[in-house]
Design a protein around this motif. Structure first.
Motif, PDB file in Angstrom:
ATOM      1  N   MET A  78      49.349  -3.360  -0.263  1.00 53.32           N
ATOM      2  CA  MET A  78      49.628  -2.387  -1.322  1.00 53.32           C
ATOM      3  C   MET A  78      48.762  -2.659  -2.550  1.00 53.32           C
ATOM      4  N   VAL A  79      48.548  -3.934  -2.869  1.00 50.32           N
ATOM      5  CA  VAL A  79      47.710  -4.284  -4.013  1.00 50.32           C
ATOM      6  C   VAL A  79      46.257  -3.881  -3.765  1.00 50.32           C
ATOM      7  N   GLU A  80      45.805  -3.988  -2.522  1.00 44.78           N
ATOM      8  CA  GLU A  80      44.442  -3.557  -2.198  1.00 44.78           C
ATOM      9  C   GLU A  80      44.264  -2.076  -2.512  1.00 44.78           C
ATOM     10  N   LEU A  81      45.274  -1.273  -2.245  1.00 44.53           N
ATOM     11  CA  LEU A  81      45.219   0.151  -2.587  1.00 44.53           C
ATOM     12  C   LEU A  81      45.181   0.332  -4.106  1.00 44.53           C
ATOM     13  N   LEU A  82      45.956  -0.479  -4.797  1.00 48.10           N
ATOM     14  CA  LEU A  82      46.037  -0.375  -6.257  1.00 48.10           C
ATOM     15  C   LEU A  82      44.666  -0.546  -6.911  1.00 48.10           C
ATOM     16  N   ASP A  90      47.405  -2.436 -17.128  1.00 45.51           N
ATOM     17  CA  ASP A  90      48.668  -3.152 -16.890  1.00 45.51           C
ATOM     18  C   ASP A  90      48.990  -3.194 -15.402  1.00 45.51           C
ATOM     19  N   MET A  91      48.706  -2.117 -14.692  1.00 49.13           N
ATOM     20  CA  MET A  91      48.937  -2.100 -13.256  1.00 49.13           C
ATOM     21  C   MET A  91      47.995  -3.070 -12.548  1.00 49.13           C
ATOM     22  N   ARG A  92      46.759  -3.153 -13.007  1.00 50.42           N
ATOM     23  CA  ARG A  92      45.812  -4.092 -12.397  1.00 50.42           C
ATOM     24  C   ARG A  92      46.269  -5.536 -12.603  1.00 50.42           C
ATOM     25  N   LYS A  93      46.782  -5.834 -13.787  1.00 48.65           N
ATOM     26  CA  LYS A  93      47.282  -7.179 -14.061  1.00 48.65           C
ATOM     27  C   LYS A  93      48.484  -7.496 -13.179  1.00 48.65           C
ATOM     28  N   ARG A  97      48.754 -10.512 -10.245  1.00 51.79           N
ATOM     29  CA  ARG A  97      49.824 -11.517 -10.165  1.00 51.79           C
ATOM     30  C   ARG A  97      50.467 -11.500  -8.779  1.00 51.79           C
ATOM     31  N   ILE A  98      50.733 -10.309  -8.279  1.00 52.64           N
ATOM     32  CA  ILE A  98      51.372 -10.191  -6.966  1.00 52.64           C
ATOM     33  C   ILE A  98      50.461 -10.761  -5.886  1.00 52.64           C
ATOM     34  N   MET A 207      58.747  -4.441 -13.469  1.00 49.32           N
ATOM     35  CA  MET A 207      58.259  -3.191 -12.889  1.00 49.32           C
ATOM     36  C   MET A 207      59.154  -2.010 -13.250  1.00 49.32           C
ATOM     37  N   SER A 208      60.450  -2.250 -13.359  1.00 57.61           N
ATOM     38  CA  SER A 208      61.370  -1.184 -13.760  1.00 57.61           C
ATOM     39  C   SER A 208      61.039  -0.694 -15.166  1.00 57.61           C
ATOM     40  N   ASN A 209      60.696  -1.617 -16.056  1.00 54.99           N
ATOM     41  CA  ASN A 209      60.304  -1.238 -17.422  1.00 54.99           C
ATOM     42  C   ASN A 209      59.001  -0.445 -17.409  1.00 54.99           C
TER      43      ASN A 209
END
Length: 215
Positions: A78-82, A90-93, A97-98, A207-209
């Motif tokens: 999923m991160v590879e898609l991101l 912020d999503m890249r950071k 981490r993941i 992630m909820s925030n």
């Protein structure tokens, strides 16, 4: 291993630790092994504690590690898609981490399995295995396809929703492990599973925030 034996070993370990902390000039504290329910304990002879059986691993421990490798591998996918579909720093950071944590844990889990003579699945081949069971919280092939087709904010929303569900599934796996008779008795798997639960809970909050900010 029964619960009573496990508790006995924990008690002996605590007494041993307490004795090792005593000053060198004092006499060694006696090591007491608790008896069965309703029975008195007994003082162990010097060196006898070292001969006590150590907690072993169970089929549930092995299944947890193998299943969690599969689970982590999808998170990395999923991160590879991101990396190519988000426009948010912020999503890249978050993805970085993941990816780092999941890949490190995959290596640890494969080593744990290999060192015990158990099958250590290749995380990057598992999605090609026909009939492979999805672990709790994992995205279906259709959901992964929808994620791959999205871009920008639409992708971010699907990713966060999916990864929150994914993390919640990992917590379910930990709870199932702890509920299995005799499982998670070895200190390394107990510590790992506990860390997974704590880390995933914290990341779900983060992630909820993030999800609230883009809705």
């Amino acid at each position: 291993m029964t619960t009573s034996v496990s508790r006995a070993l924990v008690f002996v370990a605590i007494v041993l630790t307490a004795g090792s902390c005593a000053s060198s000039g004092s006499a060694q504290a006696p090591i007491v092994q608790p008896g069965a329910p309703g029975q008195p304990g007994r003082v162990l002879a010097p060196g006898e504690a070292a001969t006590l059986p150590h907690p072993g691993y169970t089929d549930a421990d092995v299944a947890f590690m193998q299943g969690m490798i599969h689970h982590h591998a999808q998170a990395v996918e999923m991160v590879e898609l991101l990396k190519t579909r988000t426009e948010s720093d912020d999503m890249r950071k978050l993805g970085m981490r993941i990816e780092v944590s999941q890949e490190d844990e995959i290596k640890m889990m494969r080593h744990w399995l290999e060192s015990r003579g158990q099958q250590a699945p290749d995380p990057y081949m598992m999605h090609d295995m026909p009939g492979m069971k999805l672990m709790p919280g994992m995205l279906t092939p259709e959901q992964m396809q929808a994620l791959a087709a999205a871009k920008g904010t639409a992708f971010d929303k699907l990713f966060l929703e999916g990864m929150i569900r994914h993390h919640a599934g990992a917590i379910t796996m930990v709870h199932d492990l702890f509920a299995a008779p005799g499982a998670a008795q070895q200190s390394d798997i107990f510590a790992f599973a506990s860390d997974v639960e704590a880390d995933q809970k914290m990341e779900i909050i983060r992630m909820s925030n993030m999800l609230e900010e883009i809705q």
